[in-house]
Design a protein around this motif. Structure first.
Motif, PDB file in Angstrom:
ATOM      1  N   THR A 215       0.952  -1.459  -0.033  1.00 39.71           N
ATOM      2  CA  THR A 215       0.027   0.096  -0.065  1.00 39.71           C
ATOM      3  C   THR A 215       0.908   1.378  -0.019  1.00 39.71           C
ATOM      4  N   THR A 216       0.258   2.184  -0.630  1.00 37.73           N
ATOM      5  CA  THR A 216       1.134   3.707  -0.543  1.00 37.73           C
ATOM      6  C   THR A 216       0.330   4.522   0.233  1.00 37.73           C
ATOM      7  N   TRP A 217       0.877   5.367   1.105  1.00 34.10           N
ATOM      8  CA  TRP A 217       0.273   6.167   1.808  1.00 34.10           C
ATOM      9  C   TRP A 217       0.937   7.820   1.692  1.00 34.10           C
ATOM     10  N   VAL A 218       0.095   8.813   2.292  1.00 33.15           N
ATOM     11  CA  VAL A 218       0.668  10.098   2.316  1.00 33.15           C
ATOM     12  C   VAL A 218       0.183  10.809   3.869  1.00 33.15           C
ATOM     13  N   GLU A 219       1.049  11.707   4.030  1.00 36.10           N
ATOM     14  CA  GLU A 219       0.455  12.655   5.260  1.00 36.10           C
ATOM     15  C   GLU A 219      -0.159  13.733   4.939  1.00 36.10           C
ATOM     16  N   ARG A 220      -1.553  13.849   5.196  1.00 34.16           N
ATOM     17  CA  ARG A 220      -2.045  15.213   5.314  1.00 34.16           C
ATOM     18  C   ARG A 220      -2.445  15.747   6.671  1.00 34.16           C
ATOM     19  N   LYS A 221      -1.757  16.588   7.301  1.00 33.18           N
ATOM     20  CA  LYS A 221      -1.924  17.344   8.331  1.00 33.18           C
ATOM     21  C   LYS A 221      -2.100  16.279   9.468  1.00 33.18           C
ATOM     22  N   GLY A 222      -0.799  15.519   9.385  1.00 30.11           N
ATOM     23  CA  GLY A 222      -0.582  14.347  10.489  1.00 30.11           C
ATOM     24  C   GLY A 222      -1.605  13.392  10.392  1.00 30.11           C
ATOM     25  N   LYS A 223      -2.196  13.334   9.291  1.00 30.02           N
ATOM     26  CA  LYS A 223      -3.137  12.167   9.110  1.00 30.02           C
ATOM     27  C   LYS A 223      -2.843  11.039   8.026  1.00 30.02           C
ATOM     28  N   PRO A 224      -2.651   9.994   8.331  1.00 24.73           N
ATOM     29  CA  PRO A 224      -2.046   9.129   6.834  1.00 24.73           C
ATOM     30  C   PRO A 224      -3.361   8.960   6.043  1.00 24.73           C
ATOM     31  N   LEU A 225      -2.989   8.860   4.781  1.00 29.73           N
ATOM     32  CA  LEU A 225      -4.317   8.546   3.704  1.00 29.73           C
ATOM     33  C   LEU A 225      -3.551   7.959   2.723  1.00 29.73           C
ATOM     34  N   LEU A 226      -4.422   6.853   2.308  1.00 30.98           N
ATOM     35  CA  LEU A 226      -4.184   5.749   1.365  1.00 30.98           C
ATOM     36  C   LEU A 226      -4.371   6.446  -0.020  1.00 30.98           C
ATOM     37  N   VAL A 227      -3.378   6.232  -0.928  1.00 30.83           N
ATOM     38  CA  VAL A 227      -3.547   6.682  -2.226  1.00 30.83           C
ATOM     39  C   VAL A 227      -3.235   5.613  -3.325  1.00 30.83           C
ATOM     40  N   LYS A 228      -2.736   4.623  -2.813  1.00 24.50           N
ATOM     41  CA  LYS A 228      -2.774   3.464  -3.907  1.00 24.50           C
ATOM     42  C   LYS A 228      -2.784   1.973  -3.010  1.00 24.50           C
ATOM     43  N   LEU A 229      -3.754   1.143  -3.495  1.00 23.64           N
ATOM     44  CA  LEU A 229      -3.653  -0.052  -2.852  1.00 23.64           C
ATOM     45  C   LEU A 229      -3.448  -1.190  -3.594  1.00 23.64           C
ATOM     46  N   GLY A 230      -2.380  -2.168  -3.637  1.00 25.69           N
ATOM     47  CA  GLY A 230      -1.761  -3.304  -4.256  1.00 25.69           C
ATOM     48  C   GLY A 230      -2.886  -4.317  -4.234  1.00 25.69           C
ATOM     49  N   THR A 231      -2.680  -5.340  -4.925  1.00 27.76           N
ATOM     50  CA  THR A 231      -3.420  -6.781  -4.815  1.00 27.76           C
ATOM     51  C   THR A 231      -2.310  -7.765  -4.675  1.00 27.76           C
ATOM     52  N   THR A 232      -2.797  -9.077  -4.215  1.00 28.65           N
ATOM     53  CA  THR A 232      -2.128 -10.118  -4.249  1.00 28.65           C
ATOM     54  C   THR A 232      -1.158 -10.306  -5.536  1.00 28.65           C
ATOM     55  N   THR A 233      -0.027 -10.685  -5.405  1.00 28.40           N
ATOM     56  CA  THR A 233       0.890 -10.724  -6.201  1.00 28.40           C
ATOM     57  C   THR A 233       0.646 -11.831  -7.288  1.00 28.40           C
ATOM     58  N   LYS A 234       1.088 -12.207  -8.384  1.00 33.24           N
ATOM     59  CA  LYS A 234       1.058 -13.192  -9.398  1.00 33.24           C
ATOM     60  C   LYS A 234       1.869 -14.360  -8.809  1.00 33.24           C
ATOM     61  N   SER A 235       2.680 -14.396  -8.028  1.00 32.47           N
ATOM     62  CA  SER A 235       3.407 -15.310  -7.616  1.00 32.47           C
ATOM     63  C   SER A 235       2.513 -16.013  -6.252  1.00 32.47           C
ATOM     64  N   ASP A 236       1.729 -15.413  -5.892  1.00 34.14           N
ATOM     65  CA  ASP A 236       0.604 -16.000  -4.988  1.00 34.14           C
ATOM     66  C   ASP A 236      -0.719 -16.211  -5.527  1.00 34.14           C
ATOM     67  N   ASN A 237      -0.616 -16.341  -6.807  1.00 30.26           N
ATOM     68  CA  ASN A 237      -1.957 -16.618  -7.664  1.00 30.26           C
ATOM     69  C   ASN A 237      -3.065 -15.662  -7.477  1.00 30.26           C
ATOM     70  N   GLY A 238      -2.628 -14.418  -7.429  1.00 29.38           N
ATOM     71  CA  GLY A 238      -3.142 -13.443  -7.465  1.00 29.38           C
ATOM     72  C   GLY A 238      -3.299 -12.549  -8.916  1.00 29.38           C
ATOM     73  N   PRO A 239      -4.208 -11.411  -8.785  1.00 26.82           N
ATOM     74  CA  PRO A 239      -5.173 -10.970  -7.936  1.00 26.82           C
ATOM     75  C   PRO A 239      -6.417 -11.955  -7.784  1.00 26.82           C
ATOM     76  N   LEU A 240      -6.959 -11.849  -6.532  1.00 28.13           N
ATOM     77  CA  LEU A 240      -8.221 -12.455  -6.159  1.00 28.13           C
ATOM     78  C   LEU A 240      -9.218 -11.877  -6.770  1.00 28.13           C
TER      79      LEU A 240
END
Length: 483
Positions: A215-240
């Motif tokens: 996952t990728t996050w940034v800080e906005r006024k001290g609060k973490p916010l998600l900007v990108k969410l990955g998936t299960t990788t191909k090596s683990d038979n993802g994405p589901l």
């Protein structure tokens, strides 16, 4: 070749018991367990056998010898998926691993993780994900989306789709564990945070599944916010499926069937066929307890190319895909099944038998046992003359087969008709074992070899109380007679 009604005595197809008794769980009481550990997610996938040649409109060619070979290599190298994840984490900079000297990049990453800023951010992200998990469990979409940066529409849309799919799957348990952030990096000062989610769907007391994502996050006024969410990788038979598609779902006592909006109208029929197949497959569970639910995903063209890594052969129609140590999903290719919905019963029996027999498997090298048992169950109660690849099997048995029931898995160069024949001979070999020793004993023998890692000779001595070489010769005669 004479029709069934004109076959001389001894040429009729011997049949297993019409109502199979439950097979004992593996390992049977008193059997010493062999060494080694099961592969955490099993082989990459098990496909459905090919059909008559020339292939009909539905192109029933469903082989997975390539993936079986890859898994055999993986197992031979002793490198299960769980170990790969651990190694990757060490390479990303976890210090203190015996026998490894951290690189400059690893030391830099470790230093960034040990800073108060990184640790404080990790604590805040952990708290945000706990709040998100609670929102998911209570059905609060707004609360679930609160971790996303509202200025990144893609992140918001991704979370919204996942929320709706997970709720449709009746997610019963959901929790997150957070690794230390890595970063910040680049002009945007973004932090990369590995996250592991553990979850249950449909039933609260199921064995937990887990996914590891970046996952990728940034800080906005001290609060973490998600900007990108990955998936299960191909090596683990993802994405589901639930990671990348908005699902429509139907539930039965033994199965969960899911698809996209395009095929939602098929759900009642799919559920009915899945439940029927589950009742047939239930006696063949090798590792107990049985799966809390068989999970079947009906994939449209786009989903077939994307779900579970999208690496299925172009000619494949259905596969059983291991997604964790105790979970194997079934994926069905809608574009091919739509040509002949009546064929779905055989396909589901075959793939769901893989789920019942291969969880925790220690070997994928026994192609003839793995695919033979799946076709054995698919053909329960029917004569060999009704087998889809009966002609191909008879052709190979009488012209080309070497008489060894330990049929080797096909290669890329194996003709389609012979691939189909190999499935047929394998199925007949399993019928022979059931006819001679009884179905429960045959299943215990299967469990010792495939799930227990026993050699065929040791398993035959232990369970069949017979010499394997002699058993194999007798079953070769059986195959010739049946064909």
């Amino acid at each position: 070749m004479e029709p069934e009604s004109q076959r001389p005595p001894g040429r009729q197809d011997p049949q297993p018991p019409a109502q199979p008794r439950p097979a004992p769980s593996y390992p049977p009481a008193g059997y010493p367990p062999p060494g080694g550990q099961p592969h955490p997610a099993g082989p990459p996938g098990y496909g459905y056998p090919p059909g008559p040649v020339p292939a009909p409109r539905r192109r029933r060619v469903w082989v997975l010898w390539v993936t079986l070979g890859l898994v055999a290599l993986l197992l031979a190298c002793g490198l299960p998926a769980a170990l790969v994840i651990v190694v990757n984490r060490v390479e990303r900079g976890h210090p203190g691993t015996a026998g490894s000297a951290p690189s400059d990049a690893a030391r830099s990453a470790a230093a960034s993780r040990s800073t108060p800023t990184a640790e404080a951010l990790r604590v805040r992200i952990d708290a945000a994900l706990r709040d998100q998990a609670a929102a998911l469990r209570r059905g609060d979409e707004k609360g679930f989306l609160a971790v996303a940066d509202p200025g990144v529409p893609a992140a918001v849309a991704d979370l919204k789709r996942r929320f709706r799919s997970l709720r449709a799957l009746k997610v019963a348990r959901w929790s997150a564990s957070v690794d230390a952030p890595v970063g910040p990096s680049g002009l945007k000062k973004q932090w990369v945070v590995p996250v592991t989610w553990e979850y249950c769907v449909a039933v609260a007391n199921c064995s937990l599944d887990s996914v590891n994502v970046s996952t990728t996050w940034v800080e906005r006024k001290g609060k973490p916010l998600l900007v990108k969410l990955g998936t299960t990788t191909k090596s683990d038979n993802g994405p589901l499926p639930w990671e990348v598609s908005e699902l429509r779902v139907a539930f039965g006592p033994h199965t969960v069937v899911a698809t996209t909006a395009r095929y939602a109208g098929r759900l009642p029929m799919l559920l009915r066929e899945a439940e029927k197949a589950a009742r047939v497959v239930a006696p063949f569970v090798v590792v107990h307890p049985a799966p809390d639910r068989f999970r079947i995903f009906y994939a449209g063209p786009g989903e077939w190319r994307r779900w579970y890594g999208g690496g299925q052969p172009e000619w494949s129609v259905g596969q059983a895909i291991p997604v964790s140590r105790s979970r194997i999903d079934v994926v069905v290719r809608a574009a091919e099944i739509e040509h002949d919905l009546g064929f779905l019963d055989d396909l589901l029996r075959h793939e769901m038998t893989h789920v019942a027999t291969l969880r925790g498997a220690r070997t994928s090298a026994k192609f003839w046992m793995i695919e033979g048992i799946a076709d054995y169950v698919a053909m329960l109660g029917r004569p060999f003359s009704a087998y889809d690849s009966v002609n191909e099997t008879r052709r190979w048995v009488h012209d080309g087969w070497d008489g060894d029931i330990e049929v080797a898995e096909p290669t890329d160069s194996t003709p389609d008709w012979q691939v189909a024949a190999r499935y047929g001979v394998s199925m007949l070999a399993l019928r022979c074992l059931a006819a001679r020793f009884g179905q429960p004993t045959m299943m215990s023998f299967f469990g010792l070899v495939v799930n227990g890692g026993y050699s065929l000779s040791d398993a035959a001595n232990t369970e069949l109380h017979a010499d394997w070489a002699r058993v194999a010769e007798d079953c070769a005669d059986y195959v010739r007679s049946a064909a």
